[in-house]
Design a protein around this motif. Structure first.
Motif, PDB file in Angstrom:
ATOM      1  N   LEU A 229       0.859  -1.183   0.000  1.00  0.00           N
ATOM      2  CA  LEU A 229       0.000   0.000   0.000  1.00  0.00           C
ATOM      3  C   LEU A 229       0.896   1.235   0.000  1.00  0.00           C
ATOM      4  CD1 LEU A 229      -2.589  -1.021   2.772  1.00  0.00           C
ATOM      5  CD2 LEU A 229      -2.791  -1.328   0.309  1.00  0.00           C
ATOM      6  N   HIS A 230       0.664   2.114  -0.962  1.00  0.00           N
ATOM      7  CA  HIS A 230       1.503   3.304  -1.095  1.00  0.00           C
ATOM      8  C   HIS A 230       0.687   4.550  -0.757  1.00  0.00           C
ATOM      9  CE1 HIS A 230       4.626   0.866  -2.981  1.00  0.00           C
ATOM     10  NE2 HIS A 230       3.688   0.335  -3.747  1.00  0.00           N
ATOM     11  N   PHE A 231       1.243   5.362   0.139  1.00  0.00           N
ATOM     12  CA  PHE A 231       0.626   6.606   0.582  1.00  0.00           C
ATOM     13  C   PHE A 231       1.548   7.767   0.210  1.00  0.00           C
ATOM     14  CE2 PHE A 231      -0.528   3.121   3.342  1.00  0.00           C
ATOM     15  CZ  PHE A 231      -1.879   3.290   3.612  1.00  0.00           C
ATOM     16  N   ASP A 232       1.055   8.972   0.371  1.00  0.00           N
ATOM     17  CA  ASP A 232       1.922  10.141   0.149  1.00  0.00           C
ATOM     18  C   ASP A 232       3.061  10.184   1.158  1.00  0.00           C
ATOM     19  OD1 ASP A 232       0.361  11.048  -1.967  1.00  0.00           O
ATOM     20  OD2 ASP A 232      -0.919  12.275  -0.672  1.00  0.00           O
ATOM     21  N   THR A 233       2.835   9.566   2.311  1.00  0.00           N
ATOM     22  CA  THR A 233       3.811   9.642   3.409  1.00  0.00           C
ATOM     23  C   THR A 233       4.660   8.378   3.560  1.00  0.00           C
ATOM     24  OG1 THR A 233       2.059   8.887   4.895  1.00  0.00           O
ATOM     25  CG2 THR A 233       2.423  11.258   4.720  1.00  0.00           C
ATOM     26  N   GLY A 234       4.521   7.415   2.650  1.00  0.00           N
ATOM     27  CA  GLY A 234       5.299   6.188   2.762  1.00  0.00           C
ATOM     28  C   GLY A 234       4.524   4.983   2.255  1.00  0.00           C
ATOM     29  N   SER A 235       5.063   3.789   2.553  1.00  0.00           N
ATOM     30  CA  SER A 235       4.476   2.562   2.033  1.00  0.00           C
ATOM     31  C   SER A 235       4.508   1.443   3.059  1.00  0.00           C
ATOM     32  CB  SER A 235       5.223   2.103   0.774  1.00  0.00           C
ATOM     33  OG  SER A 235       5.186   3.092  -0.240  1.00  0.00           O
ATOM     34  N   LEU A 236       3.522   0.557   2.964  1.00  0.00           N
ATOM     35  CA  LEU A 236       3.446  -0.665   3.759  1.00  0.00           C
ATOM     36  C   LEU A 236       3.623  -1.859   2.830  1.00  0.00           C
ATOM     37  CD1 LEU A 236       0.374  -0.177   6.151  1.00  0.00           C
ATOM     38  CD2 LEU A 236       2.673  -0.856   6.871  1.00  0.00           C
ATOM     39  N   TYR A 237       4.546  -2.766   3.160  1.00  0.00           N
ATOM     40  CA  TYR A 237       4.794  -3.948   2.347  1.00  0.00           C
ATOM     41  C   TYR A 237       4.551  -5.207   3.199  1.00  0.00           C
ATOM     42  CZ  TYR A 237       7.329  -0.641  -0.658  1.00  0.00           C
ATOM     43  OH  TYR A 237       7.687   0.423  -1.451  1.00  0.00           O
ATOM     44  N   PHE A 238       3.757  -6.132   2.671  1.00  0.00           N
ATOM     45  CA  PHE A 238       3.467  -7.384   3.365  1.00  0.00           C
ATOM     46  C   PHE A 238       3.956  -8.559   2.523  1.00  0.00           C
ATOM     47  CE2 PHE A 238       0.236  -4.354   4.767  1.00  0.00           C
ATOM     48  CZ  PHE A 238       0.297  -4.477   6.140  1.00  0.00           C
ATOM     49  N   TYR A 239       4.595  -9.529   3.190  1.00  0.00           N
ATOM     50  CA  TYR A 239       5.148 -10.691   2.508  1.00  0.00           C
ATOM     51  C   TYR A 239       4.691 -11.986   3.178  1.00  0.00           C
ATOM     52  CZ  TYR A 239       8.293  -7.159   0.554  1.00  0.00           C
ATOM     53  OH  TYR A 239       8.793  -6.052  -0.072  1.00  0.00           O
ATOM     54  N   ALA A 240       4.511 -13.034   2.359  1.00  0.00           N
ATOM     55  CA  ALA A 240       4.210 -14.387   2.851  1.00  0.00           C
ATOM     56  C   ALA A 240       3.092 -14.389   3.876  1.00  0.00           C
ATOM     57  CB  ALA A 240       5.478 -15.023   3.435  1.00  0.00           C
ATOM     58  N   CYS A 241       2.043 -13.665   3.575  1.00  0.00           N
ATOM     59  CA  CYS A 241       0.942 -13.523   4.524  1.00  0.00           C
ATOM     60  C   CYS A 241      -0.390 -13.875   3.872  1.00  0.00           C
ATOM     61  CB  CYS A 241       0.891 -12.089   5.046  1.00  0.00           C
ATOM     62  SG  CYS A 241       0.584 -10.874   3.739  1.00  0.00           S
ATOM     63  N   SER A 242      -1.419 -13.907   4.683  1.00  0.00           N
ATOM     64  CA  SER A 242      -2.780 -14.107   4.196  1.00  0.00           C
ATOM     65  C   SER A 242      -3.511 -12.766   4.245  1.00  0.00           C
ATOM     66  CB  SER A 242      -3.508 -15.144   5.058  1.00  0.00           C
ATOM     67  OG  SER A 242      -4.835 -15.339   4.595  1.00  0.00           O
ATOM     68  N   VAL A 243      -4.225 -12.463   3.171  1.00  0.00           N
ATOM     69  CA  VAL A 243      -4.923 -11.184   3.046  1.00  0.00           C
ATOM     70  C   VAL A 243      -6.389 -11.428   2.699  1.00  0.00           C
ATOM     71  CG1 VAL A 243      -5.092  -9.059   1.689  1.00  0.00           C
ATOM     72  CG2 VAL A 243      -2.847  -9.962   2.301  1.00  0.00           C
ATOM     73  N   ARG A 244      -7.276 -10.727   3.347  1.00  0.00           N
ATOM     74  CA  ARG A 244      -8.688 -10.760   2.958  1.00  0.00           C
ATOM     75  C   ARG A 244      -9.352  -9.479   3.457  1.00  0.00           C
ATOM     76  NH1 ARG A 244     -12.110 -12.291   7.223  1.00  0.00           N
ATOM     77  NH2 ARG A 244     -11.120 -13.412   8.948  1.00  0.00           N
ATOM     78  N   PHE A 245     -10.642  -9.364   3.157  1.00  0.00           N
ATOM     79  CA  PHE A 245     -11.393  -8.186   3.587  1.00  0.00           C
ATOM     80  C   PHE A 245     -12.509  -8.591   4.540  1.00  0.00           C
ATOM     81  CE2 PHE A 245      -9.607  -6.738  -0.468  1.00  0.00           C
ATOM     82  CZ  PHE A 245      -8.998  -5.570  -0.050  1.00  0.00           C
ATOM     83  N   ILE A 246     -12.755  -7.736   5.502  1.00  0.00           N
ATOM     84  CA  ILE A 246     -13.873  -7.889   6.427  1.00  0.00           C
ATOM     85  C   ILE A 246     -14.893  -6.821   6.065  1.00  0.00           C
ATOM     86  CG2 ILE A 246     -14.620  -7.744   8.827  1.00  0.00           C
ATOM     87  CD1 ILE A 246     -11.812  -8.619   9.647  1.00  0.00           C
ATOM     88  N   GLU A 247     -16.082  -7.251   5.730  1.00  0.00           N
ATOM     89  CA  GLU A 247     -17.118  -6.296   5.372  1.00  0.00           C
ATOM     90  C   GLU A 247     -17.829  -5.805   6.631  1.00  0.00           C
ATOM     91  OE1 GLU A 247     -17.150  -5.342   2.304  1.00  0.00           O
ATOM     92  OE2 GLU A 247     -15.762  -6.920   1.652  1.00  0.00           O
ATOM     93  N   GLY A 248     -18.212  -4.520   6.621  1.00  0.00           N
ATOM     94  CA  GLY A 248     -18.915  -3.952   7.763  1.00  0.00           C
ATOM     95  C   GLY A 248     -17.961  -3.482   8.842  1.00  0.00           C
ATOM     96  N   PRO A 249     -18.500  -3.033   9.961  1.00  0.00           N
ATOM     97  CA  PRO A 249     -17.666  -2.480  11.043  1.00  0.00           C
ATOM     98  C   PRO A 249     -16.888  -3.554  11.787  1.00  0.00           C
ATOM     99  CG  PRO A 249     -19.972  -2.544  11.708  1.00  0.00           C
ATOM    100  CD  PRO A 249     -19.948  -2.924  10.260  1.00  0.00           C
ATOM    101  N   LEU A 250     -15.677  -3.204  12.200  1.00  0.00           N
ATOM    102  CA  LEU A 250     -14.842  -4.143  12.956  1.00  0.00           C
ATOM    103  C   LEU A 250     -15.449  -4.479  14.308  1.00  0.00           C
ATOM    104  CD1 LEU A 250     -11.192  -2.951  12.275  1.00  0.00           C
ATOM    105  CD2 LEU A 250     -12.237  -5.119  11.595  1.00  0.00           C
ATOM    106  N   ALA A 251     -16.194  -3.545  14.871  1.00  0.00           N
ATOM    107  CA  ALA A 251     -16.787  -3.777  16.188  1.00  0.00           C
ATOM    108  C   ALA A 251     -17.675  -5.016  16.190  1.00  0.00           C
ATOM    109  CB  ALA A 251     -17.588  -2.554  16.619  1.00  0.00           C
ATOM    110  N   ALA A 252     -18.259  -5.324  15.024  1.00  0.00           N
ATOM    111  CA  ALA A 252     -19.138  -6.491  14.924  1.00  0.00           C
ATOM    112  C   ALA A 252     -18.389  -7.760  14.534  1.00  0.00           C
ATOM    113  CB  ALA A 252     -20.245  -6.216  13.901  1.00  0.00           C
ATOM    114  N   ALA A 253     -17.136  -7.617  14.106  1.00  0.00           N
ATOM    115  CA  ALA A 253     -16.380  -8.771  13.600  1.00  0.00           C
ATOM    116  C   ALA A 253     -15.604  -9.501  14.684  1.00  0.00           C
ATOM    117  CB  ALA A 253     -15.417  -8.308  12.499  1.00  0.00           C
ATOM    118  N   TYR A 254     -15.325  -8.833  15.792  1.00  0.00           N
ATOM    119  CA  TYR A 254     -14.470  -9.409  16.827  1.00  0.00           C
ATOM    120  C   TYR A 254     -15.070  -9.257  18.219  1.00  0.00           C
ATOM    121  CZ  TYR A 254     -10.598  -9.647  13.477  1.00  0.00           C
ATOM    122  OH  TYR A 254      -9.790  -9.941  12.401  1.00  0.00           O
ATOM    123  N   ASP A 255     -14.714 -10.209  19.067  1.00  0.00           N
ATOM    124  CA  ASP A 255     -14.968 -10.052  20.491  1.00  0.00           C
ATOM    125  C   ASP A 255     -13.669  -9.530  21.095  1.00  0.00           C
ATOM    126  OD1 ASP A 255     -15.501 -10.165  23.162  1.00  0.00           O
ATOM    127  OD2 ASP A 255     -16.299 -12.199  23.166  1.00  0.00           O
TER     128      ASP A 255
END
Length: 242
Positions: free
Chosen positions: A84-110
């Motif tokens: 992920l590239h931003f105006d202020t820098g970048s985040l790089y992820f390697y050898a990981c699992s990626v997915r999306f959580i739909e809706g608010p995080l408050a409802a996704a986790y205890d």
């Protein structure tokens, strides 16, 4: 596998991207990662071993698995799973699992299950443990539904701290030891965080990857134990099997 304290450190370092807009995305993930382009990061969070970037309507979920890593502004010499590239820098992820959580995080986790969360609920953890009396304590400590963020290092060190054999069944623990197990899962996680911040974590390992017991001097036991078959270090003399 990075444990909860390491993900907290990553979260703290990545806070610089909070309220920043994603300008460009790259990576070999099969997810629709381009959906993040032009979207603003509303929050940077973590739950246990999960790293989370919250956007409006959805969140990015990243798990570093056994050998994954994240770098900020310092890419490796190979393609990332996600960048992920931003105006202020970048985040790089390697050898990981990626997915999306739909809706608010408050409802996704205890959030009460995260040992490093301000919402951590030790009473809830004790109730969950009592509902699984046949589980071995070496497995129970790695159960992310009970102790989100606890990994193998914390497991080994906590069991030595409270002097409990890893093959003890949860139901056989005296109430005092059960309370110690829950309390130390959190306490050691915060010790881990502080030691890692100061780059002295390994100096404080008492049994993990050690040969001799620091208490009695006897040779430490090593085996792959429990249903998870994770590498376990313990002292057969100092750690009681109830």
């Amino acid at each position: 596998m990075p444990e909860g304290p390491s993900i907290v450190l990553l979260r703290e370092e990545a806070m610089r991207f909070r309220h920043r807009t994603v300008r460009r995305v790259e990576g070999d993930s099969r997810q629709d990662i381009q959906r993040m382009v032009g979207r603003r990061v509303l929050d940077v969070r973590s739950w246990g071993k999960h790293f989370l970037l919250a956007f409006s309507g959805f969140s990015l979920w990243v798990h570093l698995m056994m050998f994954g890593s994240c770098r900020i502004d310092a890419p490796k010499d190979r393609p990332p799973r996600l960048a992920l590239h931003f105006d202020t820098g970048s985040l790089y992820f390697y050898a990981c699992s990626v997915r999306f959580i739909e809706g608010p995080l408050a409802a996704a986790y205890d959030w009460r299950a995260d040992v490093m969360s301000p919402d951590w609920d030790p009473a809830l953890a004790r109730r969950k443990l009592r509902s699984a009396p046949e589980a071995l304590v070496c497995d129970a400590l790695l159960d992310q539904d009970v102790f989100a963020g606890v990994g193998n290092i914390i497991k080994n060190e906590v069991l030595f701290r409270i002097r409990v054999h890893p093959c003890t069944r949860v139901g056989d623990l005296p109430p005092r030891k059960l309370a110690q197990l829950v309390a130390q899962a959190r306490a050691y996680s915060f010790d881990f965080l502080e030691w890692k911040r100061r780059f002295v974590l390994r100096r404080h390992w008492l049994v993990h990857r050690r040969r001799e017991c620091p208490e009695c001097g006897r040779h430490l036991e090593l085996a792959h134990l429990g249903t998870r078959q994770r590498r376990t270090f313990w002292c057969g003399h100092c750690q009681a099997r109830y």
